[in-house]
Design a protein around this motif. Structure first.
Motif, mmCIF file in Angstrom:
data_model
loop_
_atom_site.group_PDB
_atom_site.id
_atom_site.type_symbol
_atom_site.label_atom_id
_atom_site.label_comp_id
_atom_site.label_asym_id
_atom_site.label_seq_id
_atom_site.Cartn_x
_atom_site.Cartn_y
_atom_site.Cartn_z
ATOM 1 N N VAL A 27 0.856 -1.186 0.000
ATOM 2 C CA VAL A 27 0.000 0.000 0.000
ATOM 3 C C VAL A 27 0.890 1.233 0.000
ATOM 4 N N ARG A 28 0.281 2.396 -0.219
ATOM 5 C CA ARG A 28 1.040 3.645 -0.171
ATOM 6 C C ARG A 28 1.341 4.005 1.283
ATOM 7 N N GLN A 29 2.429 4.705 1.483
ATOM 8 C CA GLN A 29 2.807 5.136 2.827
ATOM 9 C C GLN A 29 1.729 6.044 3.409
ATOM 10 N N ALA A 30 1.070 6.832 2.563
ATOM 11 C CA ALA A 30 -0.004 7.724 3.022
ATOM 12 C C ALA A 30 -1.160 6.928 3.637
ATOM 13 N N THR A 31 -1.379 5.718 3.129
ATOM 14 C CA THR A 31 -2.436 4.863 3.686
ATOM 15 C C THR A 31 -2.105 4.492 5.118
ATOM 16 N N VAL A 32 -0.874 4.054 5.344
ATOM 17 C CA VAL A 32 -0.443 3.683 6.697
ATOM 18 C C VAL A 32 -0.495 4.909 7.601
ATOM 19 N N SER A 33 -0.019 6.023 7.103
ATOM 20 C CA SER A 33 -0.015 7.262 7.876
ATOM 21 C C SER A 33 -1.429 7.673 8.286
ATOM 22 N N SER A 34 -2.393 7.457 7.392
ATOM 23 C CA SER A 34 -3.780 7.848 7.700
ATOM 24 C C SER A 34 -4.358 7.019 8.853
ATOM 25 N N TRP A 35 -3.923 5.771 9.005
ATOM 26 C CA TRP A 35 -4.407 4.959 10.122
ATOM 27 C C TRP A 35 -4.041 5.619 11.437
ATOM 28 N N LYS A 36 -2.839 6.165 11.502
ATOM 29 C CA LYS A 36 -2.389 6.810 12.737
ATOM 30 C C LYS A 36 -3.046 8.181 12.915
ATOM 31 N N ALA A 37 -3.051 8.969 11.857
ATOM 32 C CA ALA A 37 -3.586 10.338 11.945
ATOM 33 C C ALA A 37 -5.084 10.339 12.248
ATOM 34 N N LYS A 38 -5.809 9.425 11.632
ATOM 35 C CA LYS A 38 -7.265 9.395 11.791
ATOM 36 C C LYS A 38 -7.715 8.378 12.846
ATOM 37 N N ASN A 39 -6.729 7.661 13.422
ATOM 38 C CA ASN A 39 -7.009 6.603 14.390
ATOM 39 C C ASN A 39 -8.062 5.634 13.856
ATOM 40 N N CYS A 40 -7.856 5.213 12.598
ATOM 41 C CA CYS A 40 -8.759 4.229 11.995
ATOM 42 C C CYS A 40 -7.964 2.961 11.701
ATOM 43 N N ASP A 41 -8.674 1.878 11.570
ATOM 44 C CA ASP A 41 -8.033 0.582 11.373
ATOM 45 C C ASP A 41 -7.909 0.237 9.896
ATOM 46 N N PRO A 42 -6.912 -0.585 9.550
ATOM 47 C CA PRO A 42 -6.777 -1.030 8.161
ATOM 48 C C PRO A 42 -7.937 -1.939 7.768
ATOM 49 N N SER A 43 -8.126 -2.099 6.470
ATOM 50 C CA SER A 43 -9.197 -2.984 5.998
ATOM 51 C C SER A 43 -8.857 -4.432 6.340
ATOM 52 N N ALA A 44 -9.876 -5.251 6.404
ATOM 53 C CA ALA A 44 -9.725 -6.651 6.823
ATOM 54 C C ALA A 44 -8.741 -7.424 5.954
ATOM 55 N N ASP A 45 -8.682 -7.115 4.648
ATOM 56 C CA ASP A 45 -7.781 -7.866 3.765
ATOM 57 C C ASP A 45 -6.312 -7.570 4.043
ATOM 58 N N LEU A 46 -6.015 -6.566 4.854
ATOM 59 C CA LEU A 46 -4.625 -6.234 5.178
ATOM 60 C C LEU A 46 -4.175 -6.789 6.526
ATOM 61 N N ILE A 47 -5.101 -7.305 7.311
ATOM 62 C CA ILE A 47 -4.763 -7.786 8.656
ATOM 63 C C ILE A 47 -3.720 -8.908 8.604
ATOM 64 N N ALA A 48 -3.937 -9.920 7.773
ATOM 65 C CA ALA A 48 -2.988 -11.043 7.716
ATOM 66 C C ALA A 48 -1.602 -10.598 7.249
ATOM 67 N N PRO A 49 -1.476 -9.809 6.168
ATOM 68 C CA PRO A 49 -0.134 -9.373 5.770
ATOM 69 C C PRO A 49 0.555 -8.498 6.832
ATOM 70 N N ILE A 50 -0.209 -7.660 7.502
ATOM 71 C CA ILE A 50 0.373 -6.821 8.554
ATOM 72 C C ILE A 50 0.853 -7.697 9.708
ATOM 73 N N ALA A 51 0.024 -8.648 10.121
ATOM 74 C CA ALA A 51 0.401 -9.550 11.212
ATOM 75 C C ALA A 51 1.667 -10.327 10.855
ATOM 76 N N ALA A 52 1.736 -10.820 9.623
ATOM 77 C CA ALA A 52 2.922 -11.561 9.197
ATOM 78 C C ALA A 52 4.157 -10.664 9.235
ATOM 79 N N TYR A 53 4.033 -9.445 8.747
ATOM 80 C CA TYR A 53 5.161 -8.517 8.730
ATOM 81 C C TYR A 53 5.640 -8.204 10.149
ATOM 82 N N LEU A 54 4.713 -8.085 11.080
ATOM 83 C CA LEU A 54 5.069 -7.749 12.454
ATOM 84 C C LEU A 54 5.378 -8.980 13.309
#
Length: 135
Positions: A27-54
């Motif tokens: 995804v774009r870096q702006a997408t990740v940044s918006s999660w923090k700035a807007k305190n919103c969560d990523p879409s469900a299809d990104l949960i598994a890749p994020i979990a794997a990365y972390l």
């Protein structure tokens, strides 16, 4: 704590950047940044890749707790046989299958992991199993 808060907490602990996460999950870096700035969560299809990365389970990312399956009510044991090898018996009937050195090493490594890493390893094993091959 929300999913996005948990993501940024893990990223801080692991010294990972928003840019690196964005690149890793496509995804774009702006997408990740918006999660923090807007305190919103990523879409469900990104949960598994994020979990794997972390390096955490999806359960941990979503709830802050690791999933621990209920203990099975079976009798298990590893018993030595006359050939100085080991056999594993599961259930009351003592029918047992030999356990290889490789399988012994997998069990040793698995036993040394914490619950989060055990869950991650099990999830990966299920993924490999679903991809086919010798199972």
């Amino acid at each position: 704590m929300t999913i996005s808060q948990r993501i940024f907490d893990l990223m801080s602990t692991q010294h990972k950047t928003q840019t690196a996460l964005a690149t890793a999950i496509g995804v774009r870096q702006a997408t990740v940044s918006s999660w923090k700035a807007k305190n919103c969560d990523p879409s469900a299809d990104l949960i598994a890749p994020i979990a794997a990365y972390l390096g955490v389970s999806c359960d941990y990312l979503c709830t802050g707790e690791e999933y621990t399956p209920a203990a099975l009510d079976v009798k298990q044991g590893i018993f030595g046989n006359g050939n100085n090898g080991n056999v594993v018996a599961i259930g009351a009937a003592a029918s047992a299958a030999p356990i290889t050195e490789f399988e012994r090493e997998l069990l040793r490594v698995y036993g040394s992991l914490d619950a989060r890493r055990k869950n991650a390893l099990l999830a990966y094993a299920y993924q490999l199993e679903s991809e086919g091959g010798n199972v």
